[in-house]
Design an enzyme around this catalytic site. Sequence first.
Site, PDB file in Angstrom:
ATOM      1  N   CYS A  66       0.804  -1.228   0.000  1.00 20.64           N
ATOM      2  CA  CYS A  66       0.000   0.000   0.000  1.00 20.64           C
ATOM      3  C   CYS A  66       0.832   1.270   0.000  1.00 20.64           C
ATOM      4  CB  CYS A  66      -0.938   0.013   1.201  1.00 20.64           C
ATOM      5  SG  CYS A  66      -0.076   0.205   2.787  1.00 20.64           S
ATOM      6  N   VAL A  78      11.734  14.733  10.871  1.00 29.21           N
ATOM      7  CA  VAL A  78      11.291  13.375  10.562  1.00 29.21           C
ATOM      8  C   VAL A  78      12.019  12.392  11.443  1.00 29.21           C
ATOM      9  CG1 VAL A  78      11.148  11.606   8.781  1.00 29.21           C
ATOM     10  CG2 VAL A  78      10.815  13.995   8.172  1.00 29.21           C
ATOM     11  N   GLU A  94      -9.745  -9.961 -13.485  1.00 29.77           N
ATOM     12  CA  GLU A  94     -10.337 -10.764 -14.556  1.00 29.77           C
ATOM     13  C   GLU A  94     -10.348  -9.998 -15.877  1.00 29.77           C
ATOM     14  OE1 GLU A  94     -14.542 -13.064 -15.628  1.00 29.77           O
ATOM     15  OE2 GLU A  94     -14.092 -12.506 -13.563  1.00 29.77           O
ATOM     16  N   ARG A 105     -26.636 -12.648 -13.024  1.00 34.11           N
ATOM     17  CA  ARG A 105     -26.452 -13.520 -11.861  1.00 34.11           C
ATOM     18  C   ARG A 105     -27.223 -12.993 -10.653  1.00 34.11           C
ATOM     19  NH1 ARG A 105     -23.271 -17.762  -9.830  1.00 34.11           N
ATOM     20  NH2 ARG A 105     -22.380 -18.119 -11.901  1.00 34.11           N
ATOM     21  N   ARG A 142     -15.719 -11.334  -6.284  1.00 36.08           N
ATOM     22  CA  ARG A 142     -16.141 -12.581  -5.651  1.00 36.08           C
ATOM     23  C   ARG A 142     -17.641 -12.586  -5.333  1.00 36.08           C
ATOM     24  NH1 ARG A 142     -12.372 -14.689  -0.757  1.00 36.08           N
ATOM     25  NH2 ARG A 142     -12.633 -16.949  -1.022  1.00 36.08           N
ATOM     26  N   GLU A 182     -16.562 -18.704  -4.057  1.00 33.67           N
ATOM     27  CA  GLU A 182     -17.512 -17.608  -3.887  1.00 33.67           C
ATOM     28  C   GLU A 182     -18.684 -17.909  -2.947  1.00 33.67           C
ATOM     29  OE1 GLU A 182     -17.797 -15.224  -7.980  1.00 33.67           O
ATOM     30  OE2 GLU A 182     -17.869 -17.387  -8.278  1.00 33.67           O
TER      31      GLU A 182
END
Length: 1290
Positions: A44, A255, A762, A840, A872, A1222
């Site tokens: 990240c 810092v 995907e 779906r 998912r 899923e």
Amino acid sequence: EKTPPAQPRSVFSIQIVEKNAEPEMTLLTYLRRKLCLTGTKLGCAEGGCGACTVMVSRFHSNRNAIVHQAVNACLAPICSLHHCAVTTVEGIGSVASKVHPVQERIAKAHGSQCGFCTPGIVMSMYALLRNNPQPMMRDIEEAFQGMMRPMIYNMILFSLMCRGKAGACYMITGQKEEKAELGDSTNSVQQLFDPSEFMPLDPTQEIIFPPELMSLSKQPLRELRFIGERMQWIQPSSLKELLQLKAEYPAAKLVVGNTEVGKALSAVLFRKSIQMICYGIHSTLSHKCTLGIVFGASVTLTLLGNVLHGEVNKLPSYKTEVFQAILRQLHWFAGQQIRNVSLCFIDSLSHHQEYTAETMCILNSKHLIFKDGKRVLQMDDKFFTGYRKTALKPEEILLSIEIPYTRKYFSAFKQSPRKEDDIAIVTCGMNVVFWEGSNIVQDIQLSYGGMASTTVLATTTRSQLIGRQWDEEMLQDACSYLTEEMTLSPSAPGGMVAYRRTLTISLFFKFFLTVQHKLAQETLETFVLNMDDVIGRPIMHLSAVKQATGEAVYCDDIPCYKNELYLALVTSTKPHAYIKSIDTTDAMAVPGVVTFVCAKDIPGSNKTGPVVYDETVLADEKVTCVGHIVGAIVADTPAHAQRAAKAVRISYQELQAVIITIQDAIANESFYQPTRTIERGDLTQGFQESDNILQGEIHIGGQEHFYLETNCTLAVPRGEDGEMELFVSTQSTPKITQALGVPASHIVCRVKRMGGGFGGKETRSTILSTIVAVAAHKVKRAVRCMLDRDEDMLVSGGRHPFFGRYKVGFKKNGKVMALDVTYYSNAGNSMDLSLSIMERALLHMDNCYNIPHVRGTGYICRTNLPSNTAFRGFGGPQGMMVAESWINDVALSCGLPAEQVRELNLYKQGEYTPFNQCLEQFTIDRCWRECMNISDFHQRKANVELYNKQHRWTKRGLSIIPTKFGISFTAVFLNQAGALVHIYTDGSVLLTHGGTEMGQGLHTKMVQVASRTLEIPSTKIFISETSTNTVPNTSPTAASASSDLNGMAVYNACKTLLQRLEPYKAKNPKGFWEDWVCRQTYFDRVNLSANGFYKTPDLGYDFETNSGHPFNYFSYGVAVSEVEIDCLTGSHKNLHTSIVMDVGKSLNPALDIGQVEGAFMQGVGLFTLEELRYSSQGYLYTRGPGMYKIPAFGDIPTELKVSLLRDAPNEKAIFSSKAVGEPPLFLAASVFYAIKDAITAARAESGLIGPFRLDSPATPERIRNACEDKFTKLCPPPEPGTYTPWDVRV
């Protein structure tokens, strides 16, 4: 300028001397790019996920001790590591030599799936063990705080609690060890791993701190300077030097841990900047004074906590209430890696008003400030003069901070979306002093964060309460005063205005109760894991050990090619506009920049899309969302490319209308075509036969995939005939040939493994891969791009937000007779897979309930957001969530228990769905009964009811939810797979198939299939990668069907080989595999290579005629969850979850249980925690772990039981197994509806009964607002249309 001295460090047992350290370079970049140690991952770049964790060791002269700390390598500047030893995951163990006990446990106990975060988890645990070789359970949990996306939370904790003794583990809870048997005669629970095989931990064998660093650390300090391309790093050796530097450079950043500056450096374009570090100066100690404890400004939060813990244990409770409050807040403040380097002075001076420490300090501490001499400032409402501004003068520094002993009544509160490692919505510190011997207020101070740009003191309320008795009348008046004083503009940044105002009152009420009743501390929590017996062996994930040692290679771990370049995206800042011009002058002036890639550089077609070619690779003429990719910069380093990308200037001509939300799309009739409908029965008749009819709505928010490995592509031109090789992190080999204008046979795409996918890779990975390939084609050199987290979240889309409207008719007993439901999905600026997702959703609109008369309609909304995509569940969870909403409303309307109404409406074997598919091998009734049993549902419900009678401001709720999930791609042509199997003359087998490995264990299962079919040990079978030059035309690894499809393809290929080997086995039945392969078939010139292919039979559904079979079979499951909510703040705790899942005959129960746990926890995020927040112009605010929170270890239910249904073979899949990826996700809705059950109990206290709306996710804001009471009435929400909201619900 002073010459920087040599800088020795120890990394992987190597002494590193870096004479020209770059101030802007982080340890992570140095490890990966300069030392080629790729075990440490970039997740990240904010210190919010833990994937980059390493251990930094240094000798502290003032403490005369070696200190080992887990730190975030993505934040640690390389310049800060002078005289430090750095231990990475490669340094503690490897596959080739010997793995460390921590690595072994996580691997063998099935604690690793995609493995991208595993090195960080390993190093967090390793650092803990270096400091504490015998940690308690709470120590382990604290070490993992803030770490994100470990999809098998319980497996990880379970593995690290194991001490030995076959068949048993010890769960350390508090001061005692609780034994959890993995095998007992009553449950016949299969042992998934044997702890007796684990190596013991021997602290004497760990890496020693380098003696040369010890001696160097004891030498006198001297000033260090490192001069970089844009920045100078100065490390003074004394306080005097620091003060001189601060006077010389008053605007310079101080810092230490770099947790505050962090990624902000990347936003700086061209100015020369100065950094200074004050670590090592004598402000790192603490000492006691008469009024409290004085901490040096460089004391880390970890050391602060350790000192306060010691004082709390020694001093009487009344004297340490401030200390205890700080410790409670520190426990939830960031992760351990951040606390190890973050300093109390950084938090105070940078002043994140969202954090709690400041609001406590503003009441209870003093600051001592240096400037030539000392100056003392009281930390009151005048200390913070504005957002991130203080009363300090530019040349001044903070020397120390005093935290006082407390008077008797002090409390601090923090309310955030997620309790663990999250920025607060509202914080407060409260202190009251009574006249001796009375309950009359002598003084009171109320301080709030999150209600203005600075911390605010409720001075008016304070003056009104002094002299009042501490009673109910005072409480009512105080609430009224706070309502008037704590106001917010309806358009205030951060939104949630009504909720924030309500919290100021609710938190005061909690303080009132605390003072009144001296509430007891929370009890310790435990968890239980129950894994039921199934057919199949719990084979360890094939890459688990490599993942635990950091040796598993991901896309960005591939060594750099000679003359390799790096690409950074240039994206739109407007949601809907024409591109007038693109100015790259400043960008091309950045050192190292090679070229700018735009639409004109695409040699082939700029059109792209997985189904409909309705989007462009690079925007040409027009942009349709914020984040629309306009071009890309190619440069010699990632830093140069990113800096130049930010320097590209695009001028726009803005267009109307800007459509962001579903409601905008409905109002503007902005829909993609076609609109889908499924209808069965006669709605008119159904509603006439009903005793009651109700209508309702529910909004289901979107969800970010937050795979730990962001999208990544490496494109390597091969020089001839347009050939190119791509290494991609993708679930589906990208179709880039049209853009390059070359045949598909000229492009080889390779996928080794992914660090998570969840559907997000995907289709959306194709655009990035295409851009990188076009850039490589243009410059004729290898080009690499791995998106930063904020870029990935901006451009890649996520789960579709849904809005559902329903009209339902039902009998008095709760039997549903008719349903008319309409779905709207927010598709974004292109179709992508939105039609299939809506289909779906409609195919799951019934969930598990038999509805005689039903109609479902689905509209796909075209909006100016980045295109949403597969995730998912693929629309199934949204479809079923609406179903559970209306059936819950039916139960509330009838006044009946929700579980009774649900069970009454469940399907039975042989009944038909709304799309006319017969339910065969139906097991939902068995799952229901078993889940009721293992959860002890009826006793649990009685306990919940008793608890709710005894508690007014906390309530518990209980819910049981079933799921029925159809298995197959709804696009029939995708239900196919190929495999290629080679047998070599030494007997080894190379297996390739069309599926990709993203952590779900697909490769492991395929090896198991081949092993069983060929009747050879799995150790003889090897899978290297997925590649287009071995298995072409592959379907995406999605729809939970990959094991079914690829497993049958592997099986068919192996059967072909067995047929060729059969004559030789018959001739030599006592021979071995090597005899048949090496000594006979090869010399007889038998082909030992075979292709396998499989297509799912009897599939195909027609929406026009409502006929055919969309699914091969269904997976079933049931979950029971119990929660507890805080009615005053909206927080909730997940107390218990029991899951029963039908996975047929499991191919690998360890992997399947991991999938059930992971899917469930991802669903917990979807339905209770994760919230994407957009501006009204489509700008995404939540672009990283700082604002977007996914479940962490602390969000696991206190008690979690996972059971796989036994004796439920599935005739329609490989070896009678079932899909598992899923289907379990929707079972997390049991947590959502348990929360709604608890809210129902809270509303009943206010006389509110019957159905009510609760949108998903059930955030603290929504929970609190739904618990309507006298406090919420004081802070009504502003009228829509009277203000411009800070954010909108898309």
